[in-house]
Design a protein around this motif. Structure first.
Motif, PDB file in Angstrom:
ATOM      1  N   TYR A  31      -1.841  16.639   0.375  1.00 23.28           N
ATOM      2  CA  TYR A  31      -1.320  16.691   1.737  1.00 23.28           C
ATOM      3  C   TYR A  31      -0.691  18.057   1.987  1.00 23.28           C
ATOM      4  O   TYR A  31      -0.152  18.689   1.065  1.00 23.28           O
ATOM      5  N   ASN A  81     -12.621  11.071   0.340  1.00 24.30           N
ATOM      6  CA  ASN A  81     -12.276  11.224   1.743  1.00 24.30           C
ATOM      7  C   ASN A  81     -11.744  12.630   1.972  1.00 24.30           C
ATOM      8  O   ASN A  81     -11.166  13.237   1.055  1.00 24.30           O
ATOM      9  N   TYR A  85      -2.614  -2.357   5.200  1.00 23.41           N
ATOM     10  CA  TYR A  85      -1.269  -2.520   4.710  1.00 23.41           C
ATOM     11  C   TYR A  85      -0.293  -1.644   5.485  1.00 23.41           C
ATOM     12  O   TYR A  85      -0.631  -0.558   5.932  1.00 23.41           O
ATOM     13  N   TYR A 145       2.963   0.566   4.891  1.00 22.40           N
ATOM     14  CA  TYR A 145       3.732   1.229   3.854  1.00 22.40           C
ATOM     15  C   TYR A 145       4.934   1.925   4.470  1.00 22.40           C
ATOM     16  O   TYR A 145       4.878   2.419   5.593  1.00 22.40           O
ATOM     17  N   TYR A 201       7.692   5.014   3.444  1.00 20.39           N
ATOM     18  CA  TYR A 201       8.105   6.098   2.560  1.00 20.39           C
ATOM     19  C   TYR A 201       9.315   6.779   3.187  1.00 20.39           C
ATOM     20  O   TYR A 201       9.543   6.680   4.393  1.00 20.39           O
ATOM     21  N   TYR A 210       8.144   6.466  -2.254  1.00 20.38           N
ATOM     22  CA  TYR A 210       7.687   5.129  -1.888  1.00 20.38           C
ATOM     23  C   TYR A 210       8.881   4.177  -1.798  1.00 20.38           C
ATOM     24  O   TYR A 210       9.780   4.190  -2.655  1.00 20.38           O
ATOM     25  N   HIS A 233       5.859  -1.874   0.577  1.00 20.81           N
ATOM     26  CA  HIS A 233       4.685  -2.088   1.416  1.00 20.81           C
ATOM     27  C   HIS A 233       4.403  -3.578   1.528  1.00 20.81           C
ATOM     28  O   HIS A 233       4.886  -4.374   0.697  1.00 20.81           O
ATOM     29  N   LEU A 235      -2.036   1.998   5.985  1.00 15.69           N
ATOM     30  CA  LEU A 235      -3.032   2.505   5.051  1.00 15.69           C
ATOM     31  C   LEU A 235      -4.397   2.019   5.473  1.00 15.69           C
ATOM     32  O   LEU A 235      -4.675   0.826   5.436  1.00 15.69           O
ATOM     33  N   ILE A 236      -5.233   2.960   5.905  1.00 16.69           N
ATOM     34  CA  ILE A 236      -6.560   2.545   6.352  1.00 16.69           C
ATOM     35  C   ILE A 236      -7.393   2.127   5.152  1.00 16.69           C
ATOM     36  O   ILE A 236      -7.252   2.661   4.057  1.00 16.69           O
ATOM     37  N   THR A 237      -8.223   1.166   5.361  1.00 17.53           N
ATOM     38  CA  THR A 237      -8.942   0.568   4.243  1.00 17.53           C
ATOM     39  C   THR A 237     -10.050   1.462   3.722  1.00 17.53           C
ATOM     40  O   THR A 237     -10.283   1.534   2.546  1.00 17.53           O
ATOM     41  N   ALA A 238     -10.707   2.141   4.611  1.00 17.94           N
ATOM     42  CA  ALA A 238     -11.833   2.968   4.171  1.00 17.94           C
ATOM     43  C   ALA A 238     -11.413   4.421   4.103  1.00 17.94           C
ATOM     44  O   ALA A 238     -11.570   5.168   5.046  1.00 17.94           O
ATOM     45  N   GLY A 239     -10.869   4.819   3.014  1.00 16.32           N
ATOM     46  CA  GLY A 239     -10.488   6.221   2.915  1.00 16.32           C
ATOM     47  C   GLY A 239      -9.250   6.462   2.100  1.00 16.32           C
ATOM     48  O   GLY A 239      -9.022   7.563   1.656  1.00 16.32           O
ATOM     49  N   ASN A 240      -8.461   5.432   1.906  1.00 14.63           N
ATOM     50  CA  ASN A 240      -7.292   5.589   1.051  1.00 14.63           C
ATOM     51  C   ASN A 240      -6.462   6.795   1.423  1.00 14.63           C
ATOM     52  O   ASN A 240      -6.093   7.601   0.575  1.00 14.63           O
ATOM     53  N   LYS A 241      -6.209   6.976   2.706  1.00 14.66           N
ATOM     54  CA  LYS A 241      -5.346   8.072   3.079  1.00 14.66           C
ATOM     55  C   LYS A 241      -4.164   7.541   3.867  1.00 14.66           C
ATOM     56  O   LYS A 241      -4.266   6.585   4.617  1.00 14.66           O
ATOM     57  N   LEU A 242      -3.040   8.188   3.662  1.00 12.59           N
ATOM     58  CA  LEU A 242      -1.822   7.857   4.389  1.00 12.59           C
ATOM     59  C   LEU A 242      -1.748   8.755   5.613  1.00 12.59           C
ATOM     60  O   LEU A 242      -1.768   9.970   5.489  1.00 12.59           O
ATOM     61  N   PHE A 300       0.572  10.008   8.268  1.00 12.46           N
ATOM     62  CA  PHE A 300       1.996  10.088   8.581  1.00 12.46           C
ATOM     63  C   PHE A 300       2.193  10.420  10.059  1.00 12.46           C
ATOM     64  O   PHE A 300       1.543  11.300  10.596  1.00 12.46           O
TER      65      PHE A 300
END
Lengths: 113, 110
Positions: free
Chosen positions: A35, A56, B32, B34, B36, B46, B49, B91-98, B100
């Motif tokens: 990030y 990704n 999910y 989350y 932070y 963290y 969540h 947390l989007i399911t397809a991509g595992n990115k947070l 913010f």
């Protein structure tokens, strides 16, 4: 157990140079994400690697690249540095599943002059 | 990506409970929530969540509404060390990115 380790902590580079940042995840974590944090844009996702594969990618130019090694350590590279690349670069590791939290490192503060 | 909306700032008295709201009305069924926090440009830490049920750990409690369109993070007894920016993230399911957002800047006052 040891946390996420990022090196170096601070870095000063000149415009046009390239830089490589390193991230060692928590032992057993196979996912590493990167990030960028700037005062103007906040925290923005760069890319995520899992088992040496990029899963990704965020909306950053091709000057930003990364890779992950077989031991899950990851590196991020920025080529042809611009002043706007000055930021705190954060790495986060996870076991990889959707129900697992991400643990962040302390970051590398890059200053481009 | 599901977006989150949080108040930009809030104050809290030391020793009192801090209730931090978050709106995520476009959340999908298997995404999910989350939380932070980030203290003075350190890496985000963290907190907790959850998916549907309320959750509690040693740091905080997470209350998710039945329709999952909003949630509240509760710090039961705020201390001065809880002063930080708190981020609510889906947390989007397809991509595992947070992803913010701007977060809520919480100032705990003595």
């Amino acid at each position: 157990k040891a946390g996420v380790t990022q090196t170096p902590r601070y870095l000063i580079k000149t415009r046009g140079q390239q830089v490589t940042l390193s991230c060692s995840p928590i032992s057993g974590h196979r996912s590493v994400s990167w990030y960028q944090q700037t005062p103007g844009q906040g925290l923005q996702f760069l890319f995520e690697y899992f088992s040496e594969t990029q899963r990704n990618k965020g909306n950053f130019p091709g000057r930003f690249s990364g890779r992950q090694f077989s031991n899950s350590r990851s590196e991020m590279n920025v080529s042809t540095l611009e002043l706007g690349d000055s930021a705190l670069y954060l790495c986060a590791s996870s076991q990889g599943g959707l129900n697992n939290g991400y643990t962040f490192g302390s970051g590398t503060r890059l200053t481009v002059v | 990506d599901a977006k989150t909306t949080q108040p930009p700032s809030m104050d809290c008295a030391e020793g009192r409970a801090a209730n931090l709201p978050c709106n995520h009305s476009t959340i999908s069924g298997n995404e999910y929530v989350y939380w932070y926090r980030q203290i003075h440009s350190q890496g985000p830490q963290y907190i907790i969540h959850g998916l549907k049920n309320n959750e509690t750990n040693e740091m905080a409690s997470l209350i998710i509404t039945e329709d999952r369109k909003s949630s509240t993070l509760i710090l039961p007894h705020a201390t001065l060390r809880d002063t930080a920016v708190y981020y609510c993230i889906v947390l989007i399911t397809a991509g595992n990115k947070l992803t913010f957002g701007g977060g809520t800047r919480v100032l705990v006052k003595p």
